[in-house]
Design a protein around this motif. Sequence first.
Motif, PDB file in Angstrom:
ATOM      1  N   LYS A 180      24.600  40.587  32.653  1.00  0.00           N
ATOM      2  CA  LYS A 180      25.400  41.687  32.422  1.00  0.00           C
ATOM      3  C   LYS A 180      25.271  41.901  34.107  1.00  0.00           C
ATOM      4  N   ALA A 181      26.112  41.773  34.958  1.00  0.00           N
ATOM      5  CA  ALA A 181      27.416  41.583  35.676  1.00  0.00           C
ATOM      6  C   ALA A 181      28.157  43.227  36.135  1.00  0.00           C
ATOM      7  N   THR A 182      28.146  43.508  37.028  1.00  0.00           N
ATOM      8  CA  THR A 182      29.561  44.230  37.598  1.00  0.00           C
ATOM      9  C   THR A 182      29.489  44.676  39.537  1.00  0.00           C
ATOM     10  N   ALA A 183      30.595  43.746  39.145  1.00  0.00           N
ATOM     11  CA  ALA A 183      31.319  44.200  40.446  1.00  0.00           C
ATOM     12  C   ALA A 183      32.403  44.979  41.044  1.00  0.00           C
ATOM     13  N   GLU A 184      31.763  45.577  41.985  1.00  0.00           N
ATOM     14  CA  GLU A 184      32.623  47.292  42.666  1.00  0.00           C
ATOM     15  C   GLU A 184      33.476  46.486  43.466  1.00  0.00           C
ATOM     16  N   LEU A 185      34.655  47.062  43.060  1.00  0.00           N
ATOM     17  CA  LEU A 185      35.706  47.196  44.191  1.00  0.00           C
ATOM     18  C   LEU A 185      36.957  47.348  44.519  1.00  0.00           C
ATOM     19  N   GLY A 186      37.262  47.723  45.719  1.00  0.00           N
ATOM     20  CA  GLY A 186      38.524  48.577  46.135  1.00  0.00           C
ATOM     21  C   GLY A 186      39.295  47.737  46.849  1.00  0.00           C
ATOM     22  N   VAL A 187      40.474  48.748  47.610  1.00  0.00           N
ATOM     23  CA  VAL A 187      40.918  47.649  47.928  1.00  0.00           C
ATOM     24  C   VAL A 187      41.904  48.565  49.087  1.00  0.00           C
ATOM     25  N   GLU A 188      42.755  48.777  50.609  1.00  0.00           N
ATOM     26  CA  GLU A 188      42.709  48.747  52.213  1.00  0.00           C
ATOM     27  C   GLU A 188      43.071  50.067  51.822  1.00  0.00           C
ATOM     28  N   SER A 189      44.178  50.523  51.399  1.00  0.00           N
ATOM     29  CA  SER A 189      44.588  51.824  50.790  1.00  0.00           C
ATOM     30  C   SER A 189      45.355  52.148  49.466  1.00  0.00           C
ATOM     31  N   GLY A 190      45.725  53.159  49.343  1.00  0.00           N
ATOM     32  CA  GLY A 190      46.885  53.731  47.890  1.00  0.00           C
ATOM     33  C   GLY A 190      47.939  53.007  47.307  1.00  0.00           C
ATOM     34  N   SER A 191      48.414  52.491  48.677  1.00  0.00           N
ATOM     35  CA  SER A 191      49.568  51.618  47.979  1.00  0.00           C
ATOM     36  C   SER A 191      49.578  49.370  48.224  1.00  0.00           C
ATOM     37  N   LYS A 192      48.537  49.601  48.384  1.00  0.00           N
ATOM     38  CA  LYS A 192      47.994  47.865  48.179  1.00  0.00           C
ATOM     39  C   LYS A 192      47.043  47.530  47.176  1.00  0.00           C
TER      40      LYS A 192
END
Length: 324
Positions: A180-192
């Motif tokens: 079971k693998a979980t990747a923690e992901l995010g983006v540059e800003s709230g508009s992107k």
Amino acid sequence: MRRMNRNLLVTLSLVMVTLPGIAQNRDKNLDMLSADLHALGRVATVAEDLGDSRQVLLAITDSDISALRMPREDGTYQWAALQREEGGRVRDEKTIELVSTEKVLRNVTVTGANGYRVEVTVPKKKGTFSANNRVYVRNVLVDSTGFDGKVSRHEIPVEAWVAPGDATGVPLPDIGKSVKATAELGVESGSKAAVAEVSLVQAKLVDDPRSPYYPATVKLLQIRDVITARDLNRGLLKNTVDEALLSLPGELEKRAGEQASAAEERRRLIASGMTKGAIALGDATPDVTNTLTDIARMLNGTLQEQADARARLDTLIGTLKPQM
């Protein structure tokens, strides 16, 4: 299972039980394989719709492959091992909206067997027309159960930005029986907002060339490829099964001997002008019986198919007629 498949199972059982000529002192696995190959060949010849028989054909083939690899109780094999080569993958695609600087990021989880690598891919577009944005990968959290039953947990730091059209991956320390693998992901800003795909790459089961059954296993894998093809080709399946049968010890010599004896008997009958009075098993080669089976099937078809069948039958009679 459809009625056709139930009838096929009865036919297979009869073929396996009554198959003649298997010596008592042969390897039991080769005995099993010989019987099953004859059964596969019989189904490939008589099944009205091979697509309806695909499940039965595949079940027999997979069972034989597993048996020849000699499975152990822990799920491993004596004559095959998982290698860090891609044998498949489990994927999940999600929209990422949480910003990379937040404490809690978007978690995307994939679960599967025999995992050895986790990859994060960012498509060029997040929709039909919208351009995608880059994605930040903080960590990959892995819960893995080994083939020894032990459970381990790893937190693999990544801390990388993945641009649209690119990917990044992290290797797992071991090939896990269940991962079971979980990747923690995010983006540059709230508009992107962005779209990202997380994949668990699954290891490939590779056969050991030192196995006494390696050549037979290779032949079975070739048969499996034919069975699982989108367009199941009857002729290709029959030929592939026949070549697998002839690769078994003594089969080629046995076939040659039977053909030589049959040819000698035909020459004797032609010379004497006698007939046998009945058609017996072995009077025709597989090519002849396969052609007659195709003709019989065509005779139940359209008017054009019936005409073609009669033409093929005339050609076959002319080919088989003894030359005086």
